[in-house]
Motif scaffolding. Sequence first.
Motif, PDB file in Angstrom:
ATOM      1  N   PRO A 311       0.797  -1.237   0.000  1.00 57.24           N
ATOM      2  CA  PRO A 311       0.000   0.000   0.000  1.00 57.24           C
ATOM      3  C   PRO A 311       0.825   1.280   0.000  1.00 57.24           C
ATOM      4  CG  PRO A 311      -0.934  -1.601   1.527  1.00 57.24           C
ATOM      5  CD  PRO A 311       0.379  -2.169   1.071  1.00 57.24           C
ATOM      6  N   ASP A 312       2.022   1.244   0.576  1.00 58.21           N
ATOM      7  CA  ASP A 312       2.830   2.473   0.651  1.00 58.21           C
ATOM      8  C   ASP A 312       3.865   2.563  -0.458  1.00 58.21           C
ATOM      9  OD1 ASP A 312       4.362   0.402   1.584  1.00 58.21           O
ATOM     10  OD2 ASP A 312       5.122   1.446   3.362  1.00 58.21           O
ATOM     11  N   ASP A 313       3.778   1.701  -1.461  1.00 57.31           N
ATOM     12  CA  ASP A 313       4.728   1.774  -2.569  1.00 57.31           C
ATOM     13  C   ASP A 313       4.528   3.041  -3.395  1.00 57.31           C
ATOM     14  OD1 ASP A 313       6.501  -0.361  -2.486  1.00 57.31           O
ATOM     15  OD2 ASP A 313       5.101  -1.753  -3.430  1.00 57.31           O
ATOM     16  N   VAL A 314       5.629   3.531  -3.941  1.00 54.90           N
ATOM     17  CA  VAL A 314       5.612   4.560  -4.984  1.00 54.90           C
ATOM     18  C   VAL A 314       6.204   3.884  -6.221  1.00 54.90           C
ATOM     19  CG1 VAL A 314       6.404   6.830  -5.726  1.00 54.90           C
ATOM     20  CG2 VAL A 314       5.856   6.412  -3.313  1.00 54.90           C
ATOM     21  N   HIS A 315       5.335   3.567  -7.155  1.00 50.81           N
ATOM     22  CA  HIS A 315       5.683   2.734  -8.306  1.00 50.81           C
ATOM     23  C   HIS A 315       5.997   3.623  -9.498  1.00 50.81           C
ATOM     24  CE1 HIS A 315       5.177  -0.891 -10.900  1.00 50.81           C
ATOM     25  NE2 HIS A 315       4.692  -0.029 -11.782  1.00 50.81           N
ATOM     26  N   TRP A 316       7.106   3.310 -10.184  1.00 47.69           N
ATOM     27  CA  TRP A 316       7.429   4.049 -11.411  1.00 47.69           C
ATOM     28  C   TRP A 316       7.773   3.078 -12.529  1.00 47.69           C
ATOM     29  CZ3 TRP A 316      12.195   7.656 -12.549  1.00 47.69           C
ATOM     30  CH2 TRP A 316      11.974   8.318 -13.764  1.00 47.69           C
ATOM     31  N   CYS A 317       6.873   2.972 -13.479  1.00 41.96           N
ATOM     32  CA  CYS A 317       7.123   2.272 -14.734  1.00 41.96           C
ATOM     33  C   CYS A 317       7.473   3.342 -15.750  1.00 41.96           C
ATOM     34  CB  CYS A 317       5.894   1.476 -15.165  1.00 41.96           C
ATOM     35  SG  CYS A 317       5.956   0.837 -16.847  1.00 41.96           S
ATOM     36  N   PRO A 334      -1.306  -1.033 -11.322  1.00 37.84           N
ATOM     37  CA  PRO A 334      -1.070  -0.267 -10.092  1.00 37.84           C
ATOM     38  C   PRO A 334      -2.306   0.469  -9.576  1.00 37.84           C
ATOM     39  CG  PRO A 334       0.708   0.062 -11.660  1.00 37.84           C
ATOM     40  CD  PRO A 334      -0.374  -0.659 -12.392  1.00 37.84           C
ATOM     41  N   LEU A 335      -3.134   1.028 -10.479  1.00 35.32           N
ATOM     42  CA  LEU A 335      -4.321   1.736 -10.009  1.00 35.32           C
ATOM     43  C   LEU A 335      -5.353   0.766  -9.459  1.00 35.32           C
ATOM     44  CD1 LEU A 335      -4.748   4.498 -12.752  1.00 35.32           C
ATOM     45  CD2 LEU A 335      -3.845   4.756 -10.430  1.00 35.32           C
ATOM     46  N   TYR A 363      10.538  11.736  -5.289  1.00 40.13           N
ATOM     47  CA  TYR A 363       9.254  11.145  -4.918  1.00 40.13           C
ATOM     48  C   TYR A 363       9.381   9.920  -4.016  1.00 40.13           C
ATOM     49  CZ  TYR A 363       7.625  14.211  -8.628  1.00 40.13           C
ATOM     50  OH  TYR A 363       7.361  15.311  -9.408  1.00 40.13           O
ATOM     51  N   GLY A 364      10.603   9.532  -3.721  1.00 40.62           N
ATOM     52  CA  GLY A 364      10.784   8.348  -2.879  1.00 40.62           C
ATOM     53  C   GLY A 364      10.305   7.086  -3.566  1.00 40.62           C
ATOM     54  N   VAL A 365      10.653   6.938  -4.834  1.00 45.41           N
ATOM     55  CA  VAL A 365      10.220   5.766  -5.598  1.00 45.41           C
ATOM     56  C   VAL A 365      10.720   4.504  -4.912  1.00 45.41           C
ATOM     57  CG1 VAL A 365      10.492   4.556  -7.800  1.00 45.41           C
ATOM     58  CG2 VAL A 365      10.114   7.032  -7.764  1.00 45.41           C
ATOM     59  N   THR A 366       9.831   3.518  -4.777  1.00 47.25           N
ATOM     60  CA  THR A 366      10.200   2.251  -4.138  1.00 47.25           C
ATOM     61  C   THR A 366      10.348   1.117  -5.140  1.00 47.25           C
ATOM     62  OG1 THR A 366       7.864   1.707  -3.724  1.00 47.25           O
ATOM     63  CG2 THR A 366       9.046   2.901  -1.987  1.00 47.25           C
ATOM     64  N   VAL A 367       9.582   1.164  -6.232  1.00 41.48           N
ATOM     65  CA  VAL A 367       9.647   0.129  -7.266  1.00 41.48           C
ATOM     66  C   VAL A 367       9.918   0.822  -8.596  1.00 41.48           C
ATOM     67  CG1 VAL A 367       8.401  -1.698  -8.476  1.00 41.48           C
ATOM     68  CG2 VAL A 367       8.084  -1.405  -6.011  1.00 41.48           C
ATOM     69  N   TYR A 368      11.004   0.432  -9.243  1.00 38.85           N
ATOM     70  CA  TYR A 368      11.475   1.090 -10.465  1.00 38.85           C
ATOM     71  C   TYR A 368      11.540   0.039 -11.566  1.00 38.85           C
ATOM     72  CZ  TYR A 368      14.767   3.800 -13.428  1.00 38.85           C
ATOM     73  OH  TYR A 368      15.391   4.479 -14.450  1.00 38.85           O
ATOM     74  N   TYR A 369      10.713   0.231 -12.615  1.00 39.10           N
ATOM     75  CA  TYR A 369      10.533  -0.760 -13.684  1.00 39.10           C
ATOM     76  C   TYR A 369      10.910  -0.103 -14.990  1.00 39.10           C
ATOM     77  CZ  TYR A 369       7.795  -4.482 -16.132  1.00 39.10           C
ATOM     78  OH  TYR A 369       7.357  -5.535 -16.899  1.00 39.10           O
ATOM     79  N   THR A 370      11.995  -0.589 -15.618  1.00 41.73           N
ATOM     80  CA  THR A 370      12.512   0.093 -16.797  1.00 41.73           C
ATOM     81  C   THR A 370      13.068  -0.919 -17.791  1.00 41.73           C
ATOM     82  OG1 THR A 370      13.803   2.034 -17.462  1.00 41.73           O
ATOM     83  CG2 THR A 370      14.865   0.482 -15.955  1.00 41.73           C
TER      84      THR A 370
END
Length: 678
Positions: A311-317, A334-335, A363-370
């Motif tokens: 719930p507290d993740d900051v996800h960035w794809c 994610p939504l 933004y304190g990204v926690t999950v980084y998908y690239t």
Amino acid sequence: MSMTIEPPTDESRLSENRTFAPDPTFAAQANVGADAYGAAAADPIGFWEEAARRLVWETPWSTALDWEPPARDETGELSVPRVRWFEGGRLNVAVNCVDRHVAAGRGDKVALHFEGEPGDRVTVTYRDLQRRVARAAHGLEALGVGPGDRVVVYLPVLIETVVVALACARIGAIHSLVFGGFSAEAVRFRLEDTGAKVLVTSDGQWRRGRAVEVKSAADDAAAGLPDLEHVLVVRRTGQQVDWTLGRDRWWHELVDAAPDVHEPRAFDAEHPLFIIYTSGTTGRPKGLVHTSGGYLAHASWAHWAHFDAKPDDVHWCTADLAWVTAHTYEIYGPLCNGLTQVIYEGTPDAPHRERHLEIIERYGVTVYYTAPTLIRTFMTWWGEEVPRTHDISSLRLLGTVGEAINPEAWMWFRRNHGRDSLPIVDTWWQSETGAAMIAPLPGATTLTPGSATVALPGIDAAVVDDEGDPVSAGRSGTLVVRRPWPGMARTVWGSPERYRDAYWARFAGRGEWGGYYVSGDSATVAPDGSIRILGRLDDVVNVSGHRLSTIEIESALVAHPAVGEAGVAGVAHPVTGHAVAAFVVLREAVDIDSLRARVAQEIGPVAKPAHVVVVPDLPKTRSGKIMRRLLVQLWEGDVLGDITSLQDPAAVDGVREAVARLRGGTETAVPAEHKENE
């Protein structure tokens, strides 16, 4: 080096001995454990029903799976396969992605952190997103859009892009997102093929520090189409644009003025949600149709499972919203799981090459998908020192998508983003599959650099020979899926026979389920069952009868400390059939013969590049795939087609000039950054 040479056959030649077991602390809190594999294998349909129960359904389904595999009739004609998941069930995708979170008291939670390339920033909560989607739904309905109508969206990564996709889902319209850098011809094809009623575009977009006008390309695409009724225009750059009265409408005048409450309705699970076009370099693009219930069940579960979504993740794809990667892991997955996300409009080097590190830190990204391509670019730009100048300690999980990742790029990513400890979720999937198919569960799966590991629970993937039988360990074959899954594309828009022929005809009738889905990718299976993708079946270099995988040669080159990126292609040779041409981006000066020797040492003399071309950049799509066929065309001096879909069209000129220097005998092995400044 851990890569070893195997016998010189036409099979996989590189092996990887480094492995990383799940961290016990991470495993203890993981959403999904190793027991999921056995449970899913014992009852795959029941497994997917349980995944679907994570969604909100207005009406439960009556039949979990109705599958009609391809079969031949008495005349020998092969039928078109038919699949229906969660038949009888009704739901609304936008309600699952937005409204239910507001109803549960999470309306003040941030849904989107938007960062524009010029530096403008907007934070959108779930309550605000609900209002924006409601207004857009009203706006589309005011333009006459209803259930089943098609809306083509030709926008960059903006809040409005997410909003209009969700608004289409809310009212039952079918969206087709198009990369904002595509040409007018590419957009027109999609408008014509879908028979779209509305085109959503912008006045312009920001690209590498300048405002690029877009509306004129949209006008060219829309001209004279009988089904297209309206062009809805988002004001992004403020540029002057041509206007067609009666057809064109400003987003801010129509949508922003609409009511912010909209009553949703439920749709059948098999109601089409979106059409996404394959971006193949040859042939007519295929419009793959994904439906509501099955796709969302797969996307939501896969995101929650292999990204261990909290719930507290900051996800960035980091993908462009038009690619399937972003549909699943930047919009719907994610939504649906109620996460906070970052979406970024621009390129990773605007206004400087550390923009991604800044965004992670901000933004304190926690999950980084690239994409592996971007990781290799960062290796070239940054080396080992630059990432340490930014606080990216918020990261807890990394992911890769696009092409197979080279083992050395995987290790660099782990060291420089993952503190030598974070799990890397390398995912294999396609536009056709809807969501990830082969990927590790970070709390349960042992990781191997360069391997997507094993099929997710509920997925039956295999590597088979030309007869459809599983290959032995270490041998290459065709990657197939032997059982239907919820996220699978249902058809090709307007051409079901093409769907049958492209994906099902080759192994029709095989296996327990009556047919295998053919991915078009080549792969090998390790003794432990893990799968390593070798690339497209047609991305093979045939040298004197030896079939060589381009990804293996590229991996051997990238393992050299002087090489940041490499693209390999087979070019014509009068004696051997193909010769290996390697296009490399250097991190430092190097003797070219040492690169050839590295490949010969790691793979074998037959794989040694006949040509090594030092280039400032490689031509890549925005989804991160190296355009190897384009490399061949540039080497041969062929006339190129449309290149507007490339991440950086200027890369083509750099390759062309490097080829000319090499052919003229003036090439020297100088670092890539020196070439850029010549």
